[in-house]
Design a protein around this motif. Structure first.
Motif, PDB file in Angstrom:
ATOM      1  N   THR A  97     -16.141  52.042  39.816  1.00  0.00           N
ATOM      2  CA  THR A  97     -16.954  52.601  40.608  1.00  0.00           C
ATOM      3  C   THR A  97     -17.057  54.129  40.565  1.00  0.00           C
ATOM      4  O   THR A  97     -15.723  54.529  40.689  1.00  0.00           O
ATOM      5  N   LEU A  98     -18.067  54.782  40.702  1.00  0.00           N
ATOM      6  CA  LEU A  98     -18.331  56.210  40.891  1.00  0.00           C
ATOM      7  C   LEU A  98     -17.989  56.731  41.993  1.00  0.00           C
ATOM      8  O   LEU A  98     -18.208  55.954  43.161  1.00  0.00           O
ATOM      9  N   GLU A  99     -17.619  58.023  42.164  1.00  0.00           N
ATOM     10  CA  GLU A  99     -17.408  58.660  43.487  1.00  0.00           C
ATOM     11  C   GLU A  99     -18.674  59.426  43.284  1.00  0.00           C
ATOM     12  O   GLU A  99     -19.378  59.558  42.311  1.00  0.00           O
ATOM     13  N   ALA A 100     -19.051  60.103  44.546  1.00  0.00           N
ATOM     14  CA  ALA A 100     -20.488  60.557  44.876  1.00  0.00           C
ATOM     15  C   ALA A 100     -20.707  61.778  43.690  1.00  0.00           C
ATOM     16  O   ALA A 100     -21.962  61.775  43.366  1.00  0.00           O
ATOM     17  N   ASP A 101     -19.783  62.573  43.121  1.00  0.00           N
ATOM     18  CA  ASP A 101     -20.140  63.630  42.539  1.00  0.00           C
ATOM     19  C   ASP A 101     -19.638  63.393  41.008  1.00  0.00           C
ATOM     20  O   ASP A 101     -19.668  64.238  40.296  1.00  0.00           O
ATOM     21  N   THR A 102     -19.425  62.187  40.618  1.00  0.00           N
ATOM     22  CA  THR A 102     -18.901  61.788  39.309  1.00  0.00           C
ATOM     23  C   THR A 102     -19.939  62.092  38.298  1.00  0.00           C
ATOM     24  O   THR A 102     -19.763  63.064  37.160  1.00  0.00           O
ATOM     25  N   ILE A 103     -21.167  61.824  38.270  1.00  0.00           N
ATOM     26  CA  ILE A 103     -21.945  61.967  37.270  1.00  0.00           C
ATOM     27  C   ILE A 103     -22.283  63.477  37.174  1.00  0.00           C
ATOM     28  O   ILE A 103     -22.420  64.067  36.129  1.00  0.00           O
ATOM     29  N   ALA A 104     -22.765  64.324  38.480  1.00  0.00           N
ATOM     30  CA  ALA A 104     -22.753  65.782  38.286  1.00  0.00           C
ATOM     31  C   ALA A 104     -21.757  66.345  37.602  1.00  0.00           C
ATOM     32  O   ALA A 104     -22.118  67.348  36.922  1.00  0.00           O
ATOM     33  N   ALA A 203     -11.174  67.197  34.279  1.00  0.00           N
ATOM     34  CA  ALA A 203     -10.285  67.099  35.599  1.00  0.00           C
ATOM     35  C   ALA A 203     -11.029  67.192  36.878  1.00  0.00           C
ATOM     36  O   ALA A 203     -12.286  67.962  36.855  1.00  0.00           O
ATOM     37  N   GLY A 204     -10.597  66.614  37.954  1.00  0.00           N
ATOM     38  CA  GLY A 204     -11.464  66.605  39.180  1.00  0.00           C
ATOM     39  C   GLY A 204     -12.336  65.757  39.195  1.00  0.00           C
ATOM     40  O   GLY A 204     -13.241  65.841  40.276  1.00  0.00           O
ATOM     41  N   VAL A 205     -12.995  65.091  38.127  1.00  0.00           N
ATOM     42  CA  VAL A 205     -13.965  64.180  38.373  1.00  0.00           C
ATOM     43  C   VAL A 205     -13.605  62.682  38.459  1.00  0.00           C
ATOM     44  O   VAL A 205     -13.089  62.465  37.276  1.00  0.00           O
ATOM     45  N   ARG A 206     -13.711  61.823  39.240  1.00  0.00           N
ATOM     46  CA  ARG A 206     -13.201  60.481  39.290  1.00  0.00           C
ATOM     47  C   ARG A 206     -13.811  59.467  39.129  1.00  0.00           C
ATOM     48  O   ARG A 206     -15.167  59.482  39.704  1.00  0.00           O
ATOM     49  N   VAL A 207     -13.335  58.139  38.761  1.00  0.00           N
ATOM     50  CA  VAL A 207     -14.066  57.024  38.692  1.00  0.00           C
ATOM     51  C   VAL A 207     -12.744  56.170  39.396  1.00  0.00           C
ATOM     52  O   VAL A 207     -11.643  56.401  38.690  1.00  0.00           O
ATOM     53  N   ARG A 208     -13.117  55.056  40.116  1.00  0.00           N
ATOM     54  CA  ARG A 208     -12.267  54.281  40.475  1.00  0.00           C
ATOM     55  C   ARG A 208     -12.233  52.835  39.723  1.00  0.00           C
ATOM     56  O   ARG A 208     -13.517  52.241  39.643  1.00  0.00           O
ATOM     57  N   HIS A 209     -11.206  52.357  39.392  1.00  0.00           N
ATOM     58  CA  HIS A 209     -10.995  51.203  38.531  1.00  0.00           C
ATOM     59  C   HIS A 209     -10.007  50.159  38.962  1.00  0.00           C
ATOM     60  O   HIS A 209      -8.789  50.232  39.068  1.00  0.00           O
ATOM     61  N   LEU A 210     -10.779  48.918  39.079  1.00  0.00           N
ATOM     62  CA  LEU A 210      -9.913  47.656  39.406  1.00  0.00           C
ATOM     63  C   LEU A 210      -8.885  47.356  38.247  1.00  0.00           C
ATOM     64  O   LEU A 210      -7.640  46.944  38.348  1.00  0.00           O
TER      65      LEU A 210
END
Length: 295
Positions: A97-104, A203-210
């Motif tokens: 799942t992406l965080e709010a600013d991942t793509i940007a 760095a500082g751009v995140r994705v959450r991964h199960l």
């Protein structure tokens, strides 16, 4: 014309491609976290569950492609990327799942580093630690892979979220269509670097991964995943180091795996040993992974 209309959001420069197989339980959360301005393409690899219908309900604007058969991960991604018309594409696992600013953040990094053909965010596991890929098989480095503390060029980026400059991906011909599953990301990294493109960890751009949840677990599926790990590793070796190197690797690994699978009948790892040994044997016999698929 207003300033907002003249400057579209960075998310509009990126399409998200998801390859789904038995991913119905994961797709709603995955799709809900993708910004509304991002075009989304879901390739359903002939899932036995209702992944395609779930994707259509969760993201009505998404382009859902129903593959007639299970194409494998890389070929499924190629099918999705063939529909992409944006400057960038993000290949995203269904269990991420992406965080709010991942793509940007990824779009900004790609424009900051125009030499980068492939970029990766910080992938954060369910337990909270960073999953920083792995070293490539041919590098033979000693010691652990060191996590970067800032933006960094790497030998390998990828895994659950691979952000790609579409011109670079198309320039190298996309994913290897002969690989059904596993090591397609290693192969892509090797070919990207050979073509002169940098690989960048942002760095500082995140994705959450199960992690390990992109498809529902099943004993039969575990066997075939191990099978393709064995086959694809030898394919990678032969492709990038020559068939003699691949045969040396096969002859070094197959006897031990086959012996453990035959003798350790009470061991929970036996199915994986047997699957990997079978994949190595299939490669030695000249069988093609795309012909075998999931058996």
């Amino acid at each position: 014309m207003t300033a907002a209309a003249a400057c579209p959001p960075p998310e509009a420069a990126c399409s998200v491609v998801i390859v789904a197989y038995n991913s119905a339980a994961l797709l709603p959360d995955c799709l809900a976290a993708i910004p509304a301005d991002c075009p989304v393409i879901v390739v359903d690899n002939a899932s036995p569950d209702d992944s395609a219908a779930v994707a259509e309900a969760a993201r009505p604007a998404a382009r859902v492609i129903r593959a007639g058969r299970n194409l494998g991960f890389g070929p499924g991604a190629n099918l999705g990327f063939a529909e992409v018309t944006t400057e960038f594409g993000l290949l995203l696992n269904a269990d991420a799942t992406l965080e709010a600013d991942t793509i940007a953040g990824l779009v900004a990094a790609a424009r900051r580093y125009p030499e980068a053909g492939m970029l990766a965010p910080e992938v954060i596991a369910e337990e909270g630690h960073m999953q920083f890929g792995h070293d490539l098989p041919f590098r033979r480095l000693r010691g652990p892979v060191v996590e970067p503390s800032g933006d960094a060029c790497c030998w390998y980026v990828g895994g659950s979220a691979m952000f790609l400059r579409m011109s670079a991906l198309r320039g190298i011909g996309g994913f290897d269509p002969d690989i059904f599953l596993y090591f397609e990301d290693d192969d892509l990294c090797l070919r990207m670097r050979a073509a002169g493109h940098a690989l960048l960890h942002v760095a500082g751009v995140r994705v959450r991964h199960l992690g390990g949840a992109s498809s529902a677990p099943a004993p039969r599926l575990s066997h075939w995943k191990a099978f393709h790990q064995g086959w694809s590793r030898l394919h990678l070796e032969a492709k990038h180091r020559g068939r003699a190197a691949a045969w040396r690797l096969a002859l070094a690994e197959w006897p031990g795996l086959a012996l453990k699978a035959a003798l350790r009948r009470g061991d929970a790892r036996r199915e994986k040993w047997a699957g990997r040994a079978a994949g190595i044997l299939a490669w030695m016999r000249g069988r093609k992974a795309q012909q075998i698929r999931l058996g």
